[in-house]
Motif scaffolding. Structure first.
Motif, mmCIF file in Angstrom:
data_model
loop_
_atom_site.group_PDB
_atom_site.id
_atom_site.type_symbol
_atom_site.label_atom_id
_atom_site.label_comp_id
_atom_site.label_asym_id
_atom_site.label_seq_id
_atom_site.Cartn_x
_atom_site.Cartn_y
_atom_site.Cartn_z
ATOM 1 N N LEU A 1 0.805 -1.267 -0.086
ATOM 2 C CA LEU A 1 0.066 -0.043 -0.147
ATOM 3 C C LEU A 1 0.866 1.305 -0.049
ATOM 4 C CD1 LEU A 1 -2.786 1.227 0.285
ATOM 5 C CD2 LEU A 1 -2.551 1.185 2.754
ATOM 6 N N ILE A 2 1.753 1.173 0.907
ATOM 7 C CA ILE A 2 2.720 2.417 0.991
ATOM 8 C C ILE A 2 3.494 2.707 -0.375
ATOM 9 C CG2 ILE A 2 4.719 3.129 1.904
ATOM 10 C CD1 ILE A 2 3.949 2.052 4.614
ATOM 11 N N TYR A 3 3.962 1.513 -1.044
ATOM 12 C CA TYR A 3 4.554 1.581 -2.471
ATOM 13 C C TYR A 3 3.672 2.234 -3.453
ATOM 14 C CZ TYR A 3 6.357 0.272 -7.027
ATOM 15 O OH TYR A 3 6.576 0.117 -8.242
ATOM 16 N N TYR A 4 2.522 1.794 -3.417
ATOM 17 C CA TYR A 4 1.369 2.328 -4.387
ATOM 18 C C TYR A 4 1.050 3.777 -4.207
ATOM 19 C CZ TYR A 4 0.953 -1.899 -7.335
ATOM 20 O OH TYR A 4 0.996 -2.622 -8.122
ATOM 21 N N ILE A 5 1.127 4.202 -3.046
ATOM 22 C CA ILE A 5 0.830 5.504 -2.519
ATOM 23 C C ILE A 5 1.836 6.469 -2.927
ATOM 24 C CG2 ILE A 5 0.349 7.086 -0.670
ATOM 25 C CD1 ILE A 5 -1.384 4.934 0.674
ATOM 26 N N MET A 6 3.130 5.949 -2.668
ATOM 27 C CA MET A 6 4.330 6.871 -2.802
ATOM 28 C C MET A 6 4.537 7.111 -4.167
ATOM 29 S SD MET A 6 5.175 8.271 0.055
ATOM 30 C CE MET A 6 6.725 8.817 -0.535
ATOM 31 N N PHE A 7 4.556 5.825 -4.994
ATOM 32 C CA PHE A 7 5.105 5.824 -6.407
ATOM 33 C C PHE A 7 4.257 5.654 -7.682
ATOM 34 C CE2 PHE A 7 8.518 4.317 -3.773
ATOM 35 C CZ PHE A 7 9.487 4.835 -4.058
ATOM 36 N N ARG A 8 2.578 5.771 -7.174
ATOM 37 C CA ARG A 8 1.976 5.692 -8.005
ATOM 38 C C ARG A 8 0.789 6.760 -8.167
ATOM 39 N NH1 ARG A 8 3.473 2.272 -12.303
ATOM 40 N NH2 ARG A 8 4.250 0.147 -11.275
ATOM 41 N N TYR A 9 0.211 7.127 -6.835
ATOM 42 C CA TYR A 9 -0.805 8.225 -6.557
ATOM 43 C C TYR A 9 -0.302 9.284 -6.347
ATOM 44 C CZ TYR A 9 -4.144 4.264 -6.492
ATOM 45 O OH TYR A 9 -4.752 3.171 -6.752
ATOM 46 N N VAL A 10 0.756 9.445 -5.321
ATOM 47 C CA VAL A 10 1.243 10.788 -5.229
ATOM 48 C C VAL A 10 1.953 11.432 -6.587
ATOM 49 C CG1 VAL A 10 3.130 12.097 -3.937
ATOM 50 C CG2 VAL A 10 1.792 10.334 -2.864
ATOM 51 N N PRO A 11 2.619 10.712 -7.273
ATOM 52 C CA PRO A 11 3.151 11.335 -8.627
ATOM 53 C C PRO A 11 1.898 11.862 -9.633
ATOM 54 C CG PRO A 11 4.500 9.544 -8.092
ATOM 55 C CD PRO A 11 3.063 9.397 -7.040
ATOM 56 N N MET A 12 0.919 11.516 -9.484
ATOM 57 C CA MET A 12 -0.445 11.885 -10.327
ATOM 58 C C MET A 12 -0.583 13.421 -10.168
ATOM 59 S SD MET A 12 -3.348 8.996 -10.038
ATOM 60 C CE MET A 12 -3.070 7.337 -10.494
ATOM 61 N N PHE A 13 -0.111 13.897 -9.104
ATOM 62 C CA PHE A 13 -0.283 15.421 -9.164
ATOM 63 C C PHE A 13 0.586 16.234 -10.146
ATOM 64 C CE2 PHE A 13 -1.727 14.002 -4.799
ATOM 65 C CZ PHE A 13 -2.890 14.570 -4.508
ATOM 66 N N GLY A 14 1.500 15.303 -10.466
ATOM 67 C CA GLY A 14 2.481 15.940 -11.431
ATOM 68 C C GLY A 14 2.079 15.950 -12.716
ATOM 69 N N ILE A 15 0.969 15.334 -13.031
ATOM 70 C CA ILE A 15 0.240 15.680 -14.572
ATOM 71 C C ILE A 15 -0.053 16.995 -14.714
ATOM 72 C CG2 ILE A 15 -0.507 13.156 -14.658
ATOM 73 C CD1 ILE A 15 -3.485 14.338 -14.104
ATOM 74 N N ALA A 16 -0.367 17.926 -13.737
ATOM 75 C CA ALA A 16 -0.720 19.277 -14.073
ATOM 76 C C ALA A 16 0.347 20.069 -14.894
ATOM 77 C CB ALA A 16 -0.773 19.892 -12.536
#
Length: 302
Positions: free
Chosen positions: A23-38
């Motif tokens: 869960l921590i892996y997916y949050i840190m490397f999959r979901y958090v980087p999604m903010f970068g699509i801006a």
């Protein structure tokens, strides 16, 4: 209600602890980087950051579609993805069915181990092996071709050979690992079904066709839907290591193009726009294939 949730958490605490790293892996490397699509909608400046960079809307999406290279890299990516699906998806199923027919436990374990091993080789090692095998001067494949009286072939310098080399190496590397799921699905089939088929006079082929394949059909459909979603996600590493400027006509794909424009040339906004667009296309592929599967049968992801 609150008390029941607490009891469930206490009861499942061991499983939750095991799941926590994932869960921590997916949050840190999959979901958090999604903010970068801006930044795909900005004229992103590395020194100003996201907060102070200028918003430009769909500017970089328009640039991509107006680029004459866009059609080529999309075509190369889609073709590699389709070839990988066409040849790489059924291969583990066939291997699992063949392994299921082996009666010698020792030989079966040996074949399984040999077929699994390539999966654990790094992409760099596999690419190096391909380069050495196909070398026009030292590769044994070209030695065999020359022994037959034909001139050596510069495989990695000819654009028409790249897709064949890539797909063949992918199938070889992943077929054994992919068969694990199907072998596990086969073990869940009720043995009484095979006994009933034998009583009806069915041979091994008909048992496979009418018992084994229907028994693993749910796993096949689910994995097929997931594979469709990955059509555009061709592995960057192997393509990058095997391709060169001489064969860009067939080897230049979205991930390598994004690497050149985003990392080497500093076009972060442009590269992000391309990657986001392809991610949306992949999501649409999964959604459409899931809807088709739901209408044609009872198996779907959701």
């Amino acid at each position: 209600m609150k008390g029941s949730i607490v009891r469930q958490l206490k009861r499942d605490r061991t499983f939750l602890l095991l799941f926590a790293p994932v869960l921590i892996y997916y949050i840190m490397f999959r979901y958090v980087p999604m903010f970068g699509i801006a930044i795909s909608f900005m004229d992103y400046n590395l020194f100003k950051g996201i907060g102070e960079s200028e918003w430009v809307g769909l500017k970089y999406y328009k640039i991509f579609f107006e680029n004459r290279d866009a059609l080529v890299i999309i075509k190369n990516t889609v073709l590699l993805g389709l070839y990988k699906l066409a040849f790489g998806f059924p291969a583990p199923i066939v291997l699992a069915l063949l392994l299921n027919e082996l009666r010698s436990a020792i030989y079966k374990r040996f074949v399984q181990s040999v077929s699994y091993l390539p999966h654990f080789l790094s992409t760099v090692v596999v690419s190096s092996m391909i380069v050495m095998l196909l070398s026009p001067s030292t590769g044994w494949i070209n030695h065999a071709i020359q022994w037959l009286g034909f001139p050596a072939i510069h495989f990695l310098q000819k654009a028409e050979w790249f897709r064949t080399i890539y797909i063949a190496s992918e199938v070889w590397q992943q077929v054994g690992w992919g068969s694990i799921i199907y072998l596990a699905a086969i073990t869940t089939i009720d043995p009484q079904l095979y006994d009933a088929a034998k009583m009806d006079g069915a041979g091994r082929w008909k048992q496979t066709l009418h018992v084994t394949l229907p028994g693993i059909s749910a796993a096949i459909v689910i994995l097929f839907i997931l594979q469709i979603g990955h059509i555009l996600e061709i592995g960057f590493e192997k393509v990058f290591l095997l391709s060169n400027a001489a064969i860009y006509d067939t080897s230049d794909i979205i991930s390598t193009y994004v690497y050149r424009t985003g990392i080497l040339q500093g076009g972060f906004s442009y590269a992000t726009a391309i990657d986001l667009f392809m991610g949306v296309i992949g999501l649409l592929f999964v959604y459409v294939s899931n809807q088709i599967s739901r209408k044609l049968g009872e198996t779907s992801l959701w």
